[in-house]
Design an enzyme around this catalytic site. Structure first.
Site, PDB file in Angstrom:
ATOM      1  N   ASP A  55       0.808  -1.224   0.000  1.00  0.00           N
ATOM      2  CA  ASP A  55       0.000   0.000   0.000  1.00  0.00           C
ATOM      3  C   ASP A  55       0.838   1.269   0.000  1.00  0.00           C
ATOM      4  O   ASP A  55       0.436   2.295   0.556  1.00  0.00           O
ATOM      5  CB  ASP A  55      -0.969   0.014   1.209  1.00  0.00           C
ATOM      6  CG  ASP A  55      -1.895  -1.186   1.196  1.00  0.00           C
ATOM      7  OD1 ASP A  55      -2.260  -1.643   0.104  1.00  0.00           O
ATOM      8  OD2 ASP A  55      -2.233  -1.685   2.295  1.00  0.00           O
TER       9      ASP A  55
ATOM     10  N   LYS B  97       1.812   2.148  -5.075  1.00  0.00           N
ATOM     11  CA  LYS B  97       2.379   1.597  -6.320  1.00  0.00           C
ATOM     12  C   LYS B  97       1.467   1.904  -7.511  1.00  0.00           C
ATOM     13  O   LYS B  97       1.936   2.269  -8.585  1.00  0.00           O
ATOM     14  CB  LYS B  97       2.571   0.070  -6.185  1.00  0.00           C
ATOM     15  CG  LYS B  97       3.553  -0.332  -5.090  1.00  0.00           C
ATOM     16  CD  LYS B  97       3.642  -1.829  -4.922  1.00  0.00           C
ATOM     17  CE  LYS B  97       2.405  -2.470  -4.369  1.00  0.00           C
ATOM     18  NZ  LYS B  97       2.071  -2.096  -2.989  1.00  0.00           N
TER      19      LYS B  97
ATOM     20  N   GLY C 136      -4.571  -4.325  -3.766  1.00  0.00           N
ATOM     21  CA  GLY C 136      -5.555  -3.295  -4.071  1.00  0.00           C
ATOM     22  C   GLY C 136      -4.781  -2.056  -4.453  1.00  0.00           C
ATOM     23  O   GLY C 136      -4.156  -1.434  -3.603  1.00  0.00           O
ATOM     24  N   HIS C 137      -4.740  -1.753  -5.746  1.00  0.00           N
ATOM     25  CA  HIS C 137      -3.979  -0.600  -6.226  1.00  0.00           C
ATOM     26  C   HIS C 137      -4.967   0.488  -6.646  1.00  0.00           C
ATOM     27  O   HIS C 137      -5.687   0.327  -7.628  1.00  0.00           O
ATOM     28  CB  HIS C 137      -3.072  -1.007  -7.402  1.00  0.00           C
ATOM     29  CG  HIS C 137      -2.035  -2.025  -7.006  1.00  0.00           C
ATOM     30  ND1 HIS C 137      -1.153  -2.566  -7.894  1.00  0.00           N
ATOM     31  CD2 HIS C 137      -1.741  -2.581  -5.813  1.00  0.00           C
ATOM     32  CE1 HIS C 137      -0.357  -3.416  -7.251  1.00  0.00           C
ATOM     33  NE2 HIS C 137      -0.704  -3.448  -5.990  1.00  0.00           N
TER      34      HIS C 137
ATOM     35  N   GLN D  36       1.972  -5.985  -3.236  1.00  0.00           N
ATOM     36  CA  GLN D  36       2.438  -6.077  -1.843  1.00  0.00           C
ATOM     37  C   GLN D  36       3.746  -5.283  -1.672  1.00  0.00           C
ATOM     38  O   GLN D  36       3.950  -4.319  -2.383  1.00  0.00           O
ATOM     39  CB  GLN D  36       2.607  -7.537  -1.405  1.00  0.00           C
ATOM     40  CG  GLN D  36       1.279  -8.290  -1.254  1.00  0.00           C
ATOM     41  CD  GLN D  36       0.727  -8.842  -2.546  1.00  0.00           C
ATOM     42  OE1 GLN D  36       1.410  -9.505  -3.299  1.00  0.00           O
ATOM     43  NE2 GLN D  36      -0.538  -8.584  -2.812  1.00  0.00           N
TER      44      GLN D  36
HETATM   45  P1  GDP Z   1      -0.749   0.329  -3.561  1.00  0.00           P
HETATM   46  O1  GDP Z   1      -1.365  -0.941  -3.099  1.00  0.00           O
HETATM   47  O2  GDP Z   1       0.714   0.390  -3.298  1.00  0.00           O
HETATM   48  O3  GDP Z   1      -1.081   0.661  -4.980  1.00  0.00           O
HETATM   49  O4  GDP Z   1      -1.383   1.474  -2.641  1.00  0.00           O
HETATM   50  P2  GDP Z   1      -2.937   1.636  -2.296  1.00  0.00           P
HETATM   51  O5  GDP Z   1      -3.636   2.097  -3.503  1.00  0.00           O
HETATM   52  O6  GDP Z   1      -3.451   0.421  -1.616  1.00  0.00           O
HETATM   53  O7  GDP Z   1      -2.862   2.739  -1.157  1.00  0.00           O
HETATM   54  C1  GDP Z   1      -2.335   3.998  -1.410  1.00  0.00           C
HETATM   55  C2  GDP Z   1      -3.453   5.030  -1.208  1.00  0.00           C
HETATM   56  O8  GDP Z   1      -2.882   6.312  -1.107  1.00  0.00           O
HETATM   57  C3  GDP Z   1      -4.428   5.110  -2.371  1.00  0.00           C
HETATM   58  O9  GDP Z   1      -5.696   5.475  -1.915  1.00  0.00           O
HETATM   59  C4  GDP Z   1      -3.830   6.224  -3.242  1.00  0.00           C
HETATM   60  O10 GDP Z   1      -4.801   6.871  -4.050  1.00  0.00           O
HETATM   61  C5  GDP Z   1      -3.329   7.132  -2.182  1.00  0.00           C
HETATM   62  N1  GDP Z   1      -2.148   7.926  -2.558  1.00  0.00           N
HETATM   63  C6  GDP Z   1      -1.088   7.581  -3.340  1.00  0.00           C
HETATM   64  N2  GDP Z   1      -0.166   8.565  -3.354  1.00  0.00           N
HETATM   65  C7  GDP Z   1      -0.657   9.544  -2.548  1.00  0.00           C
HETATM   66  C8  GDP Z   1      -0.147  10.813  -2.117  1.00  0.00           C
HETATM   67  O11 GDP Z   1       0.949  11.233  -2.456  1.00  0.00           O
HETATM   68  N3  GDP Z   1      -0.936  11.539  -1.272  1.00  0.00           N
HETATM   69  C9  GDP Z   1      -2.154  11.102  -0.843  1.00  0.00           C
HETATM   70  N4  GDP Z   1      -2.835  11.868  -0.019  1.00  0.00           N
HETATM   71  N5  GDP Z   1      -2.659   9.916  -1.231  1.00  0.00           N
HETATM   72  C10 GDP Z   1      -1.908   9.148  -2.056  1.00  0.00           C
HETATM   73  P1  IMO Z   2      -0.942  -4.185  -2.250  1.00  0.00           P
HETATM   74  O1  IMO Z   2      -0.499  -4.714  -3.576  1.00  0.00           O
HETATM   75  C1  IMO Z   2      -0.942  -4.620   2.099  1.00  0.00           C
HETATM   76  C2  IMO Z   2      -1.010  -8.714   3.662  1.00  0.00           C
HETATM   77  C3  IMO Z   2      -2.228  -9.169   4.417  1.00  0.00           C
HETATM   78  C4  IMO Z   2      -1.607 -10.132   5.408  1.00  0.00           C
HETATM   79  C5  IMO Z   2      -0.503 -10.784   4.582  1.00  0.00           C
HETATM   80  C6  IMO Z   2      -0.892 -12.137   3.996  1.00  0.00           C
HETATM   81  O2  IMO Z   2      -2.234  -3.442  -2.298  1.00  0.00           O
HETATM   82  O3  IMO Z   2       0.153  -3.398  -1.605  1.00  0.00           O
HETATM   83  P2  IMO Z   2      -2.473 -12.829   1.964  1.00  0.00           P
HETATM   84  O4  IMO Z   2      -3.936 -12.589   1.728  1.00  0.00           O
HETATM   85  O5  IMO Z   2      -1.584 -12.262   0.918  1.00  0.00           O
HETATM   86  O6  IMO Z   2      -2.153 -14.264   2.247  1.00  0.00           O
HETATM   87  O7  IMO Z   2      -2.152 -12.047   3.343  1.00  0.00           O
HETATM   88  O8  IMO Z   2      -0.212  -9.876   3.531  1.00  0.00           O
HETATM   89  N1  IMO Z   2      -1.260  -8.185   2.298  1.00  0.00           N
HETATM   90  C7  IMO Z   2      -1.193  -6.889   1.977  1.00  0.00           C
HETATM   91  N2  IMO Z   2      -0.970  -5.806   2.750  1.00  0.00           N
HETATM   92  N3  IMO Z   2      -1.080  -4.493   0.753  1.00  0.00           N
HETATM   93  C8  IMO Z   2      -1.265  -5.569  -0.025  1.00  0.00           C
HETATM   94  O9  IMO Z   2      -1.261  -5.500  -1.371  1.00  0.00           O
HETATM   95  C9  IMO Z   2      -1.374  -6.835   0.577  1.00  0.00           C
HETATM   96  N4  IMO Z   2      -1.586  -8.093   0.118  1.00  0.00           N
HETATM   97  C10 IMO Z   2      -1.502  -8.907   1.180  1.00  0.00           C
HETATM   98  O10 IMO Z   2      -2.890  -8.085   5.055  1.00  0.00           O
HETATM   99  O11 IMO Z   2      -0.986  -9.422   6.443  1.00  0.00           O
HETATM  100 MG    MG Z   3      -2.899  -1.590  -1.818  1.00  0.00          MG
END
Ligand code: GDP
Ligand code: IMO
Ligand code: MG
Length: 426
Positions: free
Chosen positions: A13, A16, A40-41, A224
């Site tokens: 999270d 990415k 979840g991106h 991840q």
């Molecule tokens: P990922 O799994 O690495 O793609 O990250 P996620 O999408 O799960 O979580 C990142 C969250 O932060 C998302 O809701 C993005 O829209 C948000 N985000 C990314 N970059 C920024 C930033 O620079 N500032 C803020 N406020 N939100 C951001």
């Molecule tokens: P993105 O791509 C954050 C975590 C789960 C748990 C561990 C194992 O959005 O960054 P799993 O279901 O993979 O067997 O769970 O990994 N986990 C993540 N945490 N971002 C993710 O993906 C994750 N995918 C799995 O919360 O701790």
């Molecule tokens: Mg994510």
């Protein structure tokens, strides 16, 4: 830079999705190499939010080819739902998405096992996403899984499902004490997936090989983060795939000497979802403030993300494990209101100072962070696009994170949207 791998440097999270969306305007192909719908991106384009679980974030840029490699585990139900959601947002998927026939299928039984495993563990549960990731990779490794190409060979599929369900039933009956499954019924359900998945299955290796040979720009999108890597993360509190940059070679069939660059994505603080060690975690109101300002709730499960300070030890480790050449620092704006900030520069473990994560990863469970304190900038960085316009205190903070991470920070993200980004030196 023809072949670039983008990886998360913390526990996932990191943002990415946003960075892939930003930089893939120059890519021809965007490819996922591991994980599944546990990811979840979130990408925000022109104020519209998309959450991608399986399909590479490059799908949001018209004309980009998107690949799901053999290292990914595919839940057909989740895939079809995602395709429908993209279509509803006027994003064309047909003809652009290609899935490797070697990618393994997540079946409903894997999701049932994931939840049953977690329930049986009680206090020692991992806190998985419940998406069937671990059980599917386990079956792949046990050589009893269902790769996509079995869907076209009824005999092979029937045999494999028979064997798989026999083994699962043994566990359901004797260990989980739950209902047994009917192998014939599962076989028929899986067989029916073949024609639905057929339009998306193709030779991903050939596409990548031709792309590499033609000097095309290929962006490998990691899911991840490094600390969740099966080998190099905080085992057993990890996911079941190779999240680090080397996973791109394995999960896409790209040779290591074809990788030109590794971009690491890291947040200006740290978050973690699920259980497991997290030395810089803040269990007080400062942690709650970061959670609220950063809207730190899981994109896949909605669970609150644990929040804490930036961990320089983790950053250095991620730079080393992945060979990070450049860093994209995200969510700077989330810290805008903070009076003071802390950065972990080392751990105290049993009286000793530790600056690098060793192979004994259990030290993270006992590590007490050594912090350097910074004054907060208490000014708006949200939406800033020019590095020179950042407050001096914010620049000092970024410079320190760069030194701690041992790799140059070339991108600073200041908001969710594509436009809220600073590309340093531009
Ligand atoms: P990922 O799994 O690495 O793609 O990250 P996620 O999408 O799960 O979580 C990142 C969250 O932060 C998302 O809701 C993005 O829209 C948000 N985000 C990314 N970059 C920024 C930033 O620079 N500032 C803020 N406020 N939100 C951001
Ligand atoms: P993105 O791509 C954050 C975590 C789960 C748990 C561990 C194992 O959005 O960054 P799993 O279901 O993979 O067997 O769970 O990994 N986990 C993540 N945490 N971002 C993710 O993906 C994750 N995918 C799995 O919360 O701790
Ligand atoms: Mg994510």
């Amino acid at each position: 830079m023809p072949v670039t791998v983008l990886v998360g440097m913390q526990w996932g999270d990191e943002g990415k999705g946003k960075i892939v969306d930003l930089i893939c305007d120059k890519s021809d192909i965007v490819a996922r190499y591991q994980g599944g719908a546990n990811a979840g991106h979130t990408v925000v384009v022109n104020g519209k939010k998309f959450v991608l679980h399986l399909i590479p974030s490059g799908i949001l840029r018209p004309g980009k080819a998107c690949i799901i490699g053999s290292g990914v585990v595919v839940d057909p139900e989740s895939l079809f739902l995602e395709i429908e959601q993209l279509k509803a947002g006027n994003i064309e998927v047909g003809g652009r998405l290609v899935i490797s026939p070697r990618a393994h299928c997540i079946l409903p039984v894997h999701k049932v096992m994931d939840k049953a495993n977690e329930n049986s563990k009680g206090q020692t549960k991992i806190g998985t996403t419940g998406k069937g990731i671990g059980p599917t990779y386990a079956d792949k490794t046990k050589r009893i899984g269902i790769p996509m190409f079995y869907l076209y060979d009824e005999k092979k599929l029937k045999h494999a499902i028979g064997q798989l369900i026999d083994m699962k039933n043994c566990l359901f009956e004797n260990y989980y004490h739950s209902e047994k499954l009917n192998a014939q019924k599962v076989f028929e359900e899986v067989l029916a997936l073949g024609p639905k998945l057929a339009p998306y299955i193709g030779d991903t290796r050939q596409l990548l090989r031709d792309g590499v040979n033609a000097g095309k720009n290929i962006l490998c999108e990691g899911a991840q983060g490094t600390m969740l890597d099966l080998d190099h993360g905080t085992y057993p509190y990890v996911t079941s795939s190779y999240t680090a940059s080397g996973g791109a070679c394995v999960g896409l069939g790209i040779a290591p000497n074809k990788i030109d660059k590794v971009i690491g994505v890291i947040k200006a603080y740290t978050t973690r979802v699920g259980e497991g060690p997290f030395p810089t975690e803040l269990k007080d109101e400062v942690g709650s403030q970061i959670q609220e300002e950063g809207n730190e709730f899981g994109a896949t499960t909605g669970r609150p993300r644990r929040c804490g300070w930036f961990d320089g030890v983790v950053a250095r480790y991620a730079t080393e494990i992945n060979g990070v050449n450049e860093i994209a620092l995200t969510k700077m704006d989330v810290l805008d209101k903070m009076k003071s900030l802390h950065v972990c520069i080392a751990y105290k473990v049993g009286g000793k100072t530790v600056e690098r994560i060793t192979d004994d990863v259990s030290i993270l469970e006992r590590a007490v962070p050594v912090y350097r304190e910074f004054e907060g900038w208490q000014a708006q960085t949200a939406g800033v696009t020019d590095y020179a316009k950042l407050p001096d205190k914010a620049k000092r903070y970024i410079d320190f994170l760069e030194k701690q991470s041992e790799a140059p920070i070339t991108i600073v993200s200041t908001g969710q949207g594509r436009e809220a980004t600073i590309v340093k030196g531009k």
